[in-house]
Design an enzyme around this catalytic site. Structure first.
Site, PDB file in Angstrom:
ATOM      1  N   ASP A  98      -9.336  18.938  -1.922  1.00  0.00           N
ATOM      2  CA  ASP A  98      -7.953  18.654  -1.976  1.00  0.00           C
ATOM      3  C   ASP A  98      -7.165  19.795  -1.756  1.00  0.00           C
ATOM      4  O   ASP A  98      -7.438  20.913  -2.230  1.00  0.00           O
ATOM      5  CB  ASP A  98      -7.638  18.034  -3.376  1.00  0.00           C
ATOM      6  CG  ASP A  98      -6.391  17.039  -3.184  1.00  0.00           C
ATOM      7  OD1 ASP A  98      -5.732  17.098  -2.487  1.00  0.00           O
ATOM      8  OD2 ASP A  98      -6.700  16.183  -4.164  1.00  0.00           O
ATOM      9  N   GLU A 231      -2.388  12.426   3.028  1.00  0.00           N
ATOM     10  CA  GLU A 231      -1.651  11.747   2.195  1.00  0.00           C
ATOM     11  C   GLU A 231      -0.370  11.564   2.698  1.00  0.00           C
ATOM     12  O   GLU A 231       0.372  12.382   2.805  1.00  0.00           O
ATOM     13  CB  GLU A 231      -1.639  12.329   0.669  1.00  0.00           C
ATOM     14  CG  GLU A 231      -0.691  11.150  -0.296  1.00  0.00           C
ATOM     15  CD  GLU A 231      -0.314  11.974  -1.489  1.00  0.00           C
ATOM     16  OE1 GLU A 231       0.030  11.294  -2.499  1.00  0.00           O
ATOM     17  OE2 GLU A 231      -0.105  13.094  -1.525  1.00  0.00           O
ATOM     18  N   HIS A 304      -5.649   9.021  -8.306  1.00  0.00           N
ATOM     19  CA  HIS A 304      -5.304  10.189  -9.658  1.00  0.00           C
ATOM     20  C   HIS A 304      -3.761   9.686  -9.807  1.00  0.00           C
ATOM     21  O   HIS A 304      -3.137  10.251 -10.903  1.00  0.00           O
ATOM     22  CB  HIS A 304      -5.284  11.424  -9.500  1.00  0.00           C
ATOM     23  CG  HIS A 304      -4.885  12.116  -8.330  1.00  0.00           C
ATOM     24  ND1 HIS A 304      -5.195  11.804  -6.903  1.00  0.00           N
ATOM     25  CD2 HIS A 304      -3.985  12.980  -8.200  1.00  0.00           C
ATOM     26  CE1 HIS A 304      -4.427  12.295  -6.165  1.00  0.00           C
ATOM     27  NE2 HIS A 304      -3.416  13.327  -7.093  1.00  0.00           N
ATOM     28  N   ASP A 305      -2.931   9.231  -8.864  1.00  0.00           N
ATOM     29  CA  ASP A 305      -1.773   9.281  -8.966  1.00  0.00           C
ATOM     30  C   ASP A 305      -1.371   7.436  -9.349  1.00  0.00           C
ATOM     31  O   ASP A 305      -0.277   7.217  -9.417  1.00  0.00           O
ATOM     32  CB  ASP A 305      -0.827   9.470  -7.700  1.00  0.00           C
ATOM     33  CG  ASP A 305      -0.672  10.809  -7.521  1.00  0.00           C
ATOM     34  OD1 ASP A 305      -0.974  11.627  -8.519  1.00  0.00           O
ATOM     35  OD2 ASP A 305      -0.749  11.218  -6.318  1.00  0.00           O
TER      36      ASP A 305
END
Length: 530
Positions: A98, A231, A304-305
């Protein structure tokens, strides 16, 4: 032409601080991931996407990087990372890092230098103005040089100035450092923001965004067999073509969020709307219509969000397993690269938060303060956070039925979900009918069946609560169908069943007039449809 391994791959996202703790400090770490490689191998995944492990003050759980070249001591050492990379490679699992290049931490050496004086060599790595331009909250005053610096996130996360060529070269050099180690690509955090032009009021999809991505591709991963996924909350199918059309040489794919935004009232995720299957079908079909030569899709239900999919759209109660399998079957059999978020394969659920002290997430705390100032009661705000806080996805991975879930022997950094007594990896592995084995079978299918990569997608007109589609090659046709509701639904067709592929219930024999049970889902090969 390089054959893209990622078109037949399934990626598993690990949120390191919540995956597995090897040294009992209550925080997951790199050695914990290494310990669980056999579990991931059994699931069948091809690559692990690791949320940030870099050195960070952890204001935003590592998405505020203070040194791109170092592993944060919380997670271990660089030698631990190298060992994970090597051991994963030995069993055929790649690593995707990431990477946050829209902003750094205010503890990064570049920023520390930049704020020393207006003529410092690193000054122009960030965005400075005498007065705020546009949104006041995006600017923080720095008394040492009496100017304001720009940040789209917290004041501790100053935005980088991508207009500066020297900065861009530094970023590419750093990316090559990781690629030379042998990683297989990057997930690029909020990549649609790097072309910002604050003076023009442009924060997203700036005019030079794609120019920067082409330059990055050429300078770093372009000649390597890498997966790169951006993203991009702002992306649409049309914009996805700019990011991921093979002949444009930018990224492999983007994360598009249209499907999740169907439950965001007025585009605001905090105003959660119930699952609207008609809108979900419309959103997914729009992305599925992209020709693979124009753009490649990513397929995901969580990260994760986001809240846990079973709690967000499924049925946390008696149909928890069935609804989790229904979404898995529905999404994994579409065209694109599936991403699994840790614990999704177990049907992990949201956490029953009762008060703010149970929540660590920066965004949730900011939301709480804002709403309190607007006059909302604590109970009202907690009810929303219980549904939408990012910490729902960040509670420790549930390995065993013990109180600390086999995650740690220390005090876990976030409280373990009490339902680990029923929902855990040990239990799932011992039950041949568990969600885990549905995921395992879906991954096997993607590896074996070329139609999953190649076949066209066609949405079928059905009642509102049924999501059904065809995947068609020149010679074969496949029907995928799911009832995304708690009530039986009817489905009529003239299709003729040929082969059974996967189901979360009994397979139907005839497809002429069916009553589909609540949360029932199946995929069949059918006699070829023109």
């Amino acid at each position: 032409m390089m054959k893209n391994w990622w078109k037949k791959a399934v990626i598993y996202q690990v949120y390191p601080r919540s995956f597995k703790d090897s040294n009992d400090d209550g925080v997951g770490d790199i050695n914990g991931i290494t310990e669980q490689l056999d579990y991931l191998k059994k699931l069948g995944i091809d690559a692990i996407w690791l949320s940030p492990l870099y050195q960070s003050p952890m204001v935003d759980n590592g998405y505020d990087i203070s040194d791109y070249y170092k592993i944060d001591p919380l997670f271990g050492k660089m030698s631990d990372f190298d060992e994970l990379l090597e051991k994963a490679k030995n069993i055929g699992i790649r690593l995707i890092m990431d990477l946050v290049v829209n902003h750094t931490s205010n503890q990064h050496l570049w920023f520390k230098e930049a704020r020393k004086s207006k003529d410092n060599s690193k000054r122009d790595y960030y965005i400075w103005r005498d007065q705020p331009v546009g949104e006041r909250r995006n600017w923080t005053y720095d008394s040492s040089t009496q100017q304001y610096y720009f940040h789209l996130f917290s004041p501790q996360q100053p935005d980088l100035n991508w207009e500066n060529e020297e900065l861009r070269k530094e970023i590419y050099k750093m990316m090559n450092f990781w690629l030379d180690k042998g990683i297989s690509g990057f997930r690029l955090d909020v990549i649609d923001l790097i072309g910002k032009q604050p003076d023009q009021g442009i924060t997203v999809n700036g005019p030079k965004l794609h120019e920067y991505l082409k330059e990055m591709n050429l300078a770093t991963f372009g000649d390597k067999d890498c997966l790169t996924v951006g993203e991009a909350w702002s992306s649409s199918p049309e914009l996805a073509k700019l990011y991921s059309s093979p002949n444009r040489q930018e990224l492999s794919m983007v994360f598009g969020f249209w499907h999740l935004l169907t439950s965001a009232g007025n585009g605001n995720k905090w105003e959660k709307l119930p699952l609207n299957v008609s809108k979900l079908k419309e959103a997914m079909a729009a992305w599925q219509k992209l020709n693979p030569n124009e753009a490649w899709n990513s397929l995901f239900l969580g990260n994760h969000d986001l809240p846990r999919i079973v709690s967000f759209w499924g049925d946390e109660g008696e149909n928890r397993e069935k609804s989790a399998k229904a979404f898995a079957i529905l999404f994994h059999l579409m065209r694109g690269t599936p991403f699994i978020y840790q614990g999704e394969e177990l049907g992990m659920t949201n956490f029953p938060f009762e008060n703010l002290s149970e929540i660590n997430d920066l965004e949730s705390h900011e939301y709480f303060t804002d709403k309190k100032n607007e006059g909302k009661t604590e109970a009202e705000i907690i009810k929303i956070l219980r549904e939408m806080s990012r910490d729902n996805a960040r509670t420790p991975m549930q390995w065993t039925s013990e109180q600390k879930a086999g995650f740690t022997n220390g005090k876990p950094w976030l409280t373990v979900n009490p339902n680990t007594t029923e929902i855990n990896a040990n239990q799932a592995l011992s039950d041949s009918d568990s969600i885990f084995y549905t995921y395992q079978k879906l991954i096997e299918l993607r590896h074996k069946e070329d139609w999953l990569v190649e076949a066209d997608f066609e949405l079928i007109e059905t009642t509102d609560r049924i999501f059904a589609y065809l995947r068609k090659t020149g010679t074969r046709s496949f029907l995928v169908l799911a009832n995304l509701s708690k009530s039986p639904q009817h489905f009529q067709s003239s299709y003729v069943k040929k082969n059974e592929i996967i189901s979360n219930d009994k397979f139907p024999n005839l497809l002429t007039d069916l009553e589909i049970k609540p949360w029932q889902a199946f995929a069949l090969e059918i006699e070829n449809v023109d």
